[in-house]
Scaffold this motif. Structure first.
Motif, mmCIF file in Angstrom:
data_model
loop_
_atom_site.group_PDB
_atom_site.id
_atom_site.type_symbol
_atom_site.label_atom_id
_atom_site.label_comp_id
_atom_site.label_asym_id
_atom_site.label_seq_id
_atom_site.Cartn_x
_atom_site.Cartn_y
_atom_site.Cartn_z
ATOM 1 N N ALA A 125 0.822 -1.214 0.000
ATOM 2 C CA ALA A 125 0.000 0.000 0.000
ATOM 3 C C ALA A 125 0.859 1.269 0.000
ATOM 4 O O ALA A 125 0.520 2.251 -0.663
ATOM 5 C CB ALA A 125 -0.929 -0.008 1.210
ATOM 6 N N LYS A 126 1.966 1.255 0.720
ATOM 7 C CA LYS A 126 2.823 2.446 0.766
ATOM 8 C C LYS A 126 3.401 2.744 -0.610
ATOM 9 O O LYS A 126 3.482 3.910 -1.027
ATOM 10 C CB LYS A 126 3.958 2.242 1.781
ATOM 11 C CG LYS A 126 3.494 2.136 3.215
ATOM 12 C CD LYS A 126 4.675 1.905 4.152
ATOM 13 C CE LYS A 126 4.199 1.732 5.585
ATOM 14 N NZ LYS A 126 5.324 1.466 6.519
ATOM 15 N N TYR A 127 3.791 1.700 -1.304
ATOM 16 C CA TYR A 127 4.329 1.874 -2.650
ATOM 17 C C TYR A 127 3.266 2.430 -3.585
ATOM 18 O O TYR A 127 3.515 3.381 -4.337
ATOM 19 C CB TYR A 127 4.847 0.536 -3.171
ATOM 20 C CG TYR A 127 5.279 0.561 -4.621
ATOM 21 C CD1 TYR A 127 6.551 0.967 -4.987
ATOM 22 C CD2 TYR A 127 4.392 0.190 -5.637
ATOM 23 C CE1 TYR A 127 6.949 0.997 -6.321
ATOM 24 C CE2 TYR A 127 4.768 0.216 -6.964
ATOM 25 C CZ TYR A 127 6.048 0.623 -7.302
ATOM 26 O OH TYR A 127 6.421 0.668 -8.618
ATOM 27 N N ALA A 128 2.070 1.842 -3.543
ATOM 28 C CA ALA A 128 0.997 2.287 -4.432
ATOM 29 C C ALA A 128 0.623 3.735 -4.175
ATOM 30 O O ALA A 128 0.384 4.519 -5.111
ATOM 31 C CB ALA A 128 -0.218 1.378 -4.251
ATOM 32 N N MET A 197 17.433 10.228 -8.069
ATOM 33 C CA MET A 197 17.595 10.384 -6.625
ATOM 34 C C MET A 197 16.536 11.325 -6.060
ATOM 35 O O MET A 197 15.965 11.076 -4.992
ATOM 36 C CB MET A 197 18.989 10.903 -6.298
ATOM 37 C CG MET A 197 19.215 11.029 -4.792
ATOM 38 S SD MET A 197 20.888 11.498 -4.353
ATOM 39 C CE MET A 197 20.728 11.491 -2.560
ATOM 40 N N ARG A 198 16.261 12.407 -6.786
ATOM 41 C CA ARG A 198 15.276 13.375 -6.292
ATOM 42 C C ARG A 198 13.909 12.736 -6.129
ATOM 43 O O ARG A 198 13.181 13.016 -5.171
ATOM 44 C CB ARG A 198 15.181 14.559 -7.248
ATOM 45 C CG ARG A 198 14.144 15.598 -6.794
ATOM 46 C CD ARG A 198 14.168 16.837 -7.632
ATOM 47 N NE ARG A 198 13.276 17.841 -7.057
ATOM 48 C CZ ARG A 198 13.115 19.065 -7.551
ATOM 49 N NH1 ARG A 198 13.797 19.436 -8.633
ATOM 50 N NH2 ARG A 198 12.278 19.906 -6.977
ATOM 51 N N TRP A 199 13.547 11.827 -7.075
ATOM 52 C CA TRP A 199 12.205 11.267 -7.074
ATOM 53 C C TRP A 199 12.163 9.793 -6.659
ATOM 54 O O TRP A 199 11.156 9.118 -6.824
ATOM 55 C CB TRP A 199 11.582 11.453 -8.456
ATOM 56 C CG TRP A 199 11.407 12.908 -8.800
ATOM 57 C CD1 TRP A 199 12.154 13.642 -9.675
ATOM 58 C CD2 TRP A 199 10.463 13.804 -8.222
ATOM 59 N NE1 TRP A 199 11.731 14.955 -9.692
ATOM 60 C CE2 TRP A 199 10.684 15.086 -8.809
ATOM 61 C CE3 TRP A 199 9.438 13.680 -7.276
ATOM 62 C CZ2 TRP A 199 9.933 16.200 -8.473
ATOM 63 C CZ3 TRP A 199 8.686 14.797 -6.950
ATOM 64 C CH2 TRP A 199 8.927 16.031 -7.545
ATOM 65 N N HIS A 200 13.264 9.284 -6.124
ATOM 66 C CA HIS A 200 13.302 7.927 -5.558
ATOM 67 C C HIS A 200 12.967 6.857 -6.604
ATOM 68 O O HIS A 200 12.147 5.964 -6.372
ATOM 69 C CB HIS A 200 12.355 7.792 -4.360
ATOM 70 C CG HIS A 200 12.537 8.851 -3.328
ATOM 71 N ND1 HIS A 200 13.666 8.933 -2.549
ATOM 72 C CD2 HIS A 200 11.739 9.897 -2.975
ATOM 73 C CE1 HIS A 200 13.562 9.975 -1.740
ATOM 74 N NE2 HIS A 200 12.413 10.576 -1.987
ATOM 75 N N TYR A 230 12.185 7.283 0.837
ATOM 76 C CA TYR A 230 10.867 7.867 1.097
ATOM 77 C C TYR A 230 10.018 7.007 2.019
ATOM 78 O O TYR A 230 8.978 7.433 2.507
ATOM 79 C CB TYR A 230 10.107 8.086 -0.223
ATOM 80 C CG TYR A 230 9.612 6.817 -0.887
ATOM 81 C CD1 TYR A 230 8.410 6.209 -0.509
ATOM 82 C CD2 TYR A 230 10.348 6.205 -1.901
ATOM 83 C CE1 TYR A 230 7.961 5.045 -1.119
ATOM 84 C CE2 TYR A 230 9.910 5.042 -2.514
ATOM 85 C CZ TYR A 230 8.718 4.472 -2.124
ATOM 86 O OH TYR A 230 8.280 3.314 -2.727
ATOM 87 N N TRP A 231 10.439 5.769 2.283
ATOM 88 C CA TRP A 231 9.608 4.772 2.946
ATOM 89 C C TRP A 231 9.557 5.006 4.457
ATOM 90 O O TRP A 231 10.590 5.102 5.118
ATOM 91 C CB TRP A 231 10.173 3.385 2.673
ATOM 92 C CG TRP A 231 9.233 2.246 2.903
ATOM 93 C CD1 TRP A 231 8.927 1.665 4.096
ATOM 94 C CD2 TRP A 231 8.479 1.544 1.908
ATOM 95 N NE1 TRP A 231 8.045 0.643 3.920
ATOM 96 C CE2 TRP A 231 7.743 0.545 2.573
ATOM 97 C CE3 TRP A 231 8.360 1.656 0.533
ATOM 98 C CZ2 TRP A 231 6.904 -0.342 1.902
ATOM 99 C CZ3 TRP A 231 7.526 0.779 -0.139
ATOM 100 C CH2 TRP A 231 6.808 -0.197 0.545
#
Length: 326
Positions: A125-128, A197-200, A230-231
């Motif tokens: 869910a975090k990825y989505a 890198m900026r946008w993972h 970002y996680w």
């Protein structure tokens, strides 16, 4: 894995693997099987060891096994022996992973190939959520538009339209940064790495971002857990630790602790005795079944002991570790 397998069996096995390893292994396999009946002595054992390594999942290869086998076979064809450097290389390699380890790692490779890690991580869910936010972010879209205008990145994409950032390595100790190379492609790669890198991201496919996932990967040296920057990491829910442990143990099944110290010492002594017996067998000009029967009898082992058991014992001795396998 079995050194006595046929070419047909080997190719069938590779056809079942992720990453289509038959493309770069078939030539070496065919050359090996053409010579396999003539392989004798310690150099023959070394070539069989390389053959077994060639059938291991590529995730676990510590070196380019196909190149090593091709070079060793070339020496065998011309001189009926390996060079001292080739012998050293093969002797330094640990024993190839066993069938169970190969099956576990091969299944993991198929999941990784399609970007699926949910068998070792928790819900996605975090990825989505992050992916949906990214696609809707005007700043992200503006950055990508500027990058396309400056470099026309489609000319550097692969056949599927995928662009990948430069791979990270341990401690970021890179021998060659893309920006140090001349040319437009290196300049693009440097800018693209900054963008990723900026946008993972690990890359782009056409205009779609390929967002980094929480991932668990094997290397020949370690099991890596990659947690994207970002996680918001929850160690209790985000990792299926039992599955990670099962994956890690696939190739790290050496039992540890004082309780098995005595057994290891006995195995080490048997390996030393085996080395001496191999030398005696060579002096007696024993080969094939006669050689095997001699070695087994002198070691006090069952007549049903396989060639592979003796090879593994010798390999452990030469590699300097006498781990008692599960």
């Amino acid at each position: 894995m079995q050194s006595c397998s046929s070419l047909k069996e080997d190719l069938k096995l590779l056809d079942q693997r992720a990453y289509a390893p038959r493309r770069w292994s078939e030539e070496a396999l065919r050359a090996y099987h053409r010579l396999s009946r003539y392989l004798k002595g310690s150099d023959g054992d070394r070539l069989r060891k390389l053959h077994d390594w060639l059938l291991a999942p590529i995730t676990l290869w510590p070196i380019e096994i196909g190149d090593a086998l091709r070079a060793a076979l070339s020496s065998w064809r011309s001189c009926k022996s390996l060079t001292e450097q080739q012998r050293l290389l093969v002797d330094l390699l640990p024993a190839p992973p066993d069938k169970q380890a190969c099956e576990i790692v091969a299944r993991h490779e198929h999941e990784v190939q399609r970007g699926f890690y949910e068998h070792v991580t928790g819900p996605s869910a975090k990825y989505a959520q992050r992916e949906a936010e990214l696609k809707a972010d005007p700043q992200f879209n503006d950055d990508w538009t500027r990058l396309k205008a400056a470099f026309k990145p489609s000319r550097y994409a692969d056949g599927k339209g995928v662009l990948r950032r430069t791979m990270g390595i341990e401690r970021n100790l890179r021998l060659d940064w893309p920006g140090r190379r001349p040319g437009k492609q290196a300049a693009f790669q440097t800018a693209f790495d900054a963008f990723c890198m900026r946008w993972h991201l690990y890359g782009m496919q056409h205009d779609a971002p390929l967002l980094l996932k929480l991932a668990v990967n094997l290397t020949p040296f370690a099991t890596m857990i990659v947690i994207p920057a970002y996680w918001s990491f929850d160690p209790k829910r985000d990792i299926r630790w039992n599955e990670v442990a099962r994956l890690h143990r696939a190739r790290a099944r050496q039992r540890q602790g004082a309780a098995i110290k005595e057994g290891r010492e006995q195995r080490r002594q048997m390996a030393q005795k085996l080395e001496k017996l191999v030398t005696r067998a060579a002096k007696l000009d024993l080969h094939g079944e006669a050689r095997h029967a001699f070695l087994v009898k002198e070691l006090g082992l069952s007549p049903n002991t396989s060639d592979r058991t003796l090879r593994r014992l010798r390999q452990e001795f030469r590699a300097g570790h006498d781990a008692d396998k599960d």
